[in-house]
Motif scaffolding. Structure first.
Motif, PDB file in Angstrom:
ATOM      1  N   GLU A  46       0.874  -1.174   0.000  1.00 32.83           N
ATOM      2  CA  GLU A  46       0.000   0.000   0.000  1.00 32.83           C
ATOM      3  C   GLU A  46       0.905   1.214   0.000  1.00 32.83           C
ATOM      4  O   GLU A  46       1.705   1.409   0.923  1.00 32.83           O
ATOM      5  CB  GLU A  46      -0.925   0.054   1.211  1.00 32.83           C
ATOM      6  CG  GLU A  46      -1.871   1.259   1.118  1.00 32.83           C
ATOM      7  CD  GLU A  46      -2.531   1.663   2.427  1.00 32.83           C
ATOM      8  OE1 GLU A  46      -3.302   2.640   2.381  1.00 32.83           O
ATOM      9  OE2 GLU A  46      -2.268   1.047   3.471  1.00 32.83           O
ATOM     10  N   TYR A  54      -5.566   0.648   5.324  1.00 28.43           N
ATOM     11  CA  TYR A  54      -5.724  -0.376   4.295  1.00 28.43           C
ATOM     12  C   TYR A  54      -4.734  -1.504   4.487  1.00 28.43           C
ATOM     13  O   TYR A  54      -5.071  -2.686   4.306  1.00 28.43           O
ATOM     14  CB  TYR A  54      -5.597   0.244   2.898  1.00 28.43           C
ATOM     15  CG  TYR A  54      -6.851   0.057   2.090  1.00 28.43           C
ATOM     16  CD1 TYR A  54      -7.902   0.957   2.215  1.00 28.43           C
ATOM     17  CD2 TYR A  54      -7.014  -1.031   1.250  1.00 28.43           C
ATOM     18  CE1 TYR A  54      -9.075   0.778   1.509  1.00 28.43           C
ATOM     19  CE2 TYR A  54      -8.184  -1.218   0.533  1.00 28.43           C
ATOM     20  CZ  TYR A  54      -9.211  -0.314   0.668  1.00 28.43           C
ATOM     21  OH  TYR A  54     -10.368  -0.505  -0.024  1.00 28.43           O
ATOM     22  N   TRP A 115      -1.535  -1.285  -4.026  1.00 26.66           N
ATOM     23  CA  TRP A 115      -2.680  -0.412  -3.770  1.00 26.66           C
ATOM     24  C   TRP A 115      -2.192   1.031  -3.648  1.00 26.66           C
ATOM     25  O   TRP A 115      -1.227   1.308  -2.929  1.00 26.66           O
ATOM     26  CB  TRP A 115      -3.378  -0.798  -2.472  1.00 26.66           C
ATOM     27  CG  TRP A 115      -4.305  -1.968  -2.572  1.00 26.66           C
ATOM     28  CD1 TRP A 115      -3.980  -3.290  -2.482  1.00 26.66           C
ATOM     29  CD2 TRP A 115      -5.722  -1.924  -2.768  1.00 26.66           C
ATOM     30  NE1 TRP A 115      -5.100  -4.077  -2.613  1.00 26.66           N
ATOM     31  CE2 TRP A 115      -6.188  -3.252  -2.789  1.00 26.66           C
ATOM     32  CE3 TRP A 115      -6.640  -0.884  -2.924  1.00 26.66           C
ATOM     33  CZ2 TRP A 115      -7.533  -3.583  -2.971  1.00 26.66           C
ATOM     34  CZ3 TRP A 115      -7.967  -1.206  -3.105  1.00 26.66           C
ATOM     35  CH2 TRP A 115      -8.406  -2.534  -3.130  1.00 26.66           C
ATOM     36  N   THR A 117      -3.964   4.305  -2.439  1.00 28.89           N
ATOM     37  CA  THR A 117      -5.226   4.695  -1.800  1.00 28.89           C
ATOM     38  C   THR A 117      -5.204   6.158  -1.376  1.00 28.89           C
ATOM     39  O   THR A 117      -4.469   6.546  -0.480  1.00 28.89           O
ATOM     40  CB  THR A 117      -5.489   3.813  -0.564  1.00 28.89           C
ATOM     41  OG1 THR A 117      -4.329   3.802   0.277  1.00 28.89           O
ATOM     42  CG2 THR A 117      -5.788   2.377  -0.973  1.00 28.89           C
ATOM     43  N   LYS A 152      -4.133  -1.328  -7.999  1.00 27.94           N
ATOM     44  CA  LYS A 152      -5.482  -0.903  -7.638  1.00 27.94           C
ATOM     45  C   LYS A 152      -5.416   0.514  -7.067  1.00 27.94           C
ATOM     46  O   LYS A 152      -4.628   0.777  -6.159  1.00 27.94           O
ATOM     47  CB  LYS A 152      -6.091  -1.884  -6.642  1.00 27.94           C
ATOM     48  CG  LYS A 152      -6.230  -3.290  -7.229  1.00 27.94           C
ATOM     49  CD  LYS A 152      -6.838  -4.291  -6.267  1.00 27.94           C
ATOM     50  CE  LYS A 152      -7.010  -5.647  -6.922  1.00 27.94           C
ATOM     51  NZ  LYS A 152      -7.637  -6.641  -6.007  1.00 27.94           N
ATOM     52  N   TYR A 213     -12.478   4.348  -8.613  1.00 24.26           N
ATOM     53  CA  TYR A 213     -11.631   3.176  -8.427  1.00 24.26           C
ATOM     54  C   TYR A 213     -11.285   2.563  -9.776  1.00 24.26           C
ATOM     55  O   TYR A 213     -12.118   2.525 -10.681  1.00 24.26           O
ATOM     56  CB  TYR A 213     -12.363   2.144  -7.560  1.00 24.26           C
ATOM     57  CG  TYR A 213     -11.683   0.803  -7.470  1.00 24.26           C
ATOM     58  CD1 TYR A 213     -10.529   0.634  -6.705  1.00 24.26           C
ATOM     59  CD2 TYR A 213     -12.190  -0.304  -8.142  1.00 24.26           C
ATOM     60  CE1 TYR A 213      -9.906  -0.598  -6.623  1.00 24.26           C
ATOM     61  CE2 TYR A 213     -11.572  -1.543  -8.056  1.00 24.26           C
ATOM     62  CZ  TYR A 213     -10.424  -1.682  -7.292  1.00 24.26           C
ATOM     63  OH  TYR A 213      -9.803  -2.905  -7.210  1.00 24.26           O
ATOM     64  N   LYS A 215      -8.552  -0.706 -11.534  1.00 23.58           N
ATOM     65  CA  LYS A 215      -7.493  -1.695 -11.389  1.00 23.58           C
ATOM     66  C   LYS A 215      -7.011  -2.073 -12.789  1.00 23.58           C
ATOM     67  O   LYS A 215      -7.780  -2.067 -13.753  1.00 23.58           O
ATOM     68  CB  LYS A 215      -7.961  -2.920 -10.615  1.00 23.58           C
ATOM     69  CG  LYS A 215      -9.071  -3.723 -11.260  1.00 23.58           C
ATOM     70  CD  LYS A 215      -9.405  -4.931 -10.380  1.00 23.58           C
ATOM     71  CE  LYS A 215     -10.519  -5.774 -11.001  1.00 23.58           C
ATOM     72  NZ  LYS A 215     -10.847  -6.957 -10.170  1.00 23.58           N
TER      73      LYS A 215
END
Length: 222
Positions: A46, A54, A115, A117, A152, A213, A215
């Motif tokens: 992350e 997360y 990720w 985020t 992502k 979002y 991916k």
């Protein structure tokens, strides 16, 4: 300041925080499985993890994988580190470094998933190269990801999301790219969400912002 100093002192003693001054900080590249986690489970990053909501949340949902939160703010990652320690989770680690330095700490194909985020959107044109979805970052991610590994990306910021969409559409090495501009209305992609909200996500969602979002994967090299 006193609270921060206390957290910094804790971080120096914690096994689940890897930072400058610790032996593994200089030797981590290619050795996260063998020397830190001591297993061969997939590793998930992350980036700009902040308090690590997360990182810890995903690790709780998927104990069969290893999770590393990356950030430069030691006081923030102390929060996630504490949560992992309190829960007895040995599949969580935090790396304190600039994200631009990822290749110093991770070898080729060492990571299974990334990720991103709610990063700082860096809206000014002069800051474009600091956006975590800029080309120079994508090239780094491509090197450390295993073939077929997912990236992502979640954000409330429409400008950053549209910028990233346009950038990916210009590349010829992207496959399996799916996205939504309203995650909470997308039943299929909500499965990726695991019900975890970062502090920023909860804040902006409460204000009525739609959560974006996407991916995607890189094509395998021929």
């Amino acid at each position: 300041m006193r609270n921060k100093l206390g957290r910094f002192a804790d971080n120096e003693q914690r096994y689940n925080i890897v930072q400058q001054g610790k032996e593994f900080f200089e030797a981590a590249k290619g050795k996260w499985n063998s020397e830190h986690f001591k297993n061969e489970n997939d590793i998930v990053l992350e980036l700009a993890c902040g308090n690590g909501e997360y990182t810890v949340g995903l690790a709780e949902k998927m104990p069969e994988k290893n999770f590393i939160g990356v950030d430069i703010k030691g006081s923030r990652m102390w929060v996630g580190s504490s949560q992992a320690i309190d829960a007895g989770m040995d599949n969580v680690a935090f790396l304190r470094t600039q994200i631009l330095m990822l290749e110093k700490f991770f070898g080729e194909s060492e990571i299974s998933e990334i990720w991103i985020t709610f990063p700082d959107p860096r809206p000014r044109d002069r800051d474009e190269k600091r956006r975590l979805t800029h080309t120079r970052f994508l090239e780094m991610y491509k090197k450390i990801l295993k073939p077929g590994g997912w990236i992502k990306f979640k954000t409330d910021n429409t400008g950053l999301f549209d910028y990233t969409l346009e950038l990916l559409q210009q590349r010829d090495d992207i496959k399996s790219h799916v996205f939504t501009k309203d995650l909470y209305e997308d039943e299929e992609l909500m499965k990726d969400h695991y019900g975890i909200k970062t502090r920023f996500e909860a804040k902006f969602y409460a204000l009525g912002e739609k959560i974006k979002y996407m991916k995607f994967q890189f094509k395998d090299d021929d």
